[in-house]
Design a protein around this motif. Structure first.
Motif, short mmCIF file in Angstrom:
data_model
loop_
_atom_site.label_atom_id
_atom_site.label_comp_id
_atom_site.label_asym_id
_atom_site.label_seq_id
_atom_site.Cartn_x
_atom_site.Cartn_y
_atom_site.Cartn_z
N ASN A 5 0.83 -1.21 0.00
CA ASN A 5 0.00 0.00 0.00
C ASN A 5 0.86 1.26 0.00
N ASP A 7 1.37 3.41 -2.39
CA ASP A 7 0.72 4.57 -3.00
C ASP A 7 -0.22 5.27 -2.01
N VAL A 8 -0.86 4.49 -1.15
CA VAL A 8 -1.76 5.07 -0.15
C VAL A 8 -0.96 5.92 0.84
N MET A 9 0.16 5.35 1.34
CA MET A 9 0.98 6.09 2.30
C MET A 9 1.62 7.32 1.65
N ALA A 11 0.32 9.10 -0.72
CA ALA A 11 -0.74 10.11 -0.84
C ALA A 11 -0.99 10.76 0.52
N LYS A 12 -1.01 9.94 1.59
CA LYS A 12 -1.24 10.50 2.93
C LYS A 12 -0.13 11.46 3.33
N ARG A 13 1.10 11.14 2.93
CA ARG A 13 2.25 11.98 3.30
C ARG A 13 2.55 13.06 2.27
N LYS A 14 1.76 13.03 1.17
CA LYS A 14 1.91 14.02 0.09
C LYS A 14 3.35 14.09 -0.41
N LEU A 54 8.55 7.94 5.33
CA LEU A 54 7.09 8.14 5.38
C LEU A 54 6.56 8.19 6.81
N CYS A 56 6.13 5.78 9.10
CA CYS A 56 5.08 4.78 9.26
C CYS A 56 5.68 3.45 9.70
N ASP A 60 1.79 -0.60 7.91
CA ASP A 60 1.06 0.44 7.17
C ASP A 60 1.26 0.27 5.67
#
Length: 72
Positions: A5, A7-9, A11-14, A54, A56, A60
């Motif tokens: 995941n 790409d999800v992390m 996006a969350k961290r921009k 990231l 995380c 995650d």
């Protein structure tokens, strides 16, 4: 199957793929392989760097999903 995941992390961290690749010291092509779930393995040192950048946990980024080939 193990799903990444990333790409999800990201996006969350921009953070962009190019920026993350630079910060963890891998090529954008290899980051793309990892991001698109095409990787067959990941070094712990790479996973550690991704988690560090990231901010995380490995959990995650990695998720187990029961696949179609597996018994239910």
């Amino acid at each position: 199957m193990i799903v990444v995941n990333l790409d999800v992390m990201m996006a969350k961290r921009k953070i962009s793929a190019g920026e993350l690749a630079d910060k963890i010291g891998i090529t954008p092509a290899n980051l793309s392989i990892l991001k698109n779930n095409k990787a067959k393995a990941i070094r712990f040192s790479t996973l550690e760097q991704v988690c560090k950048v990231l901010n995380c946990q490995p959990g995650d980024l990695l998720e187990y999903r029961k696949g179609e080939q597996e018994d239910e």
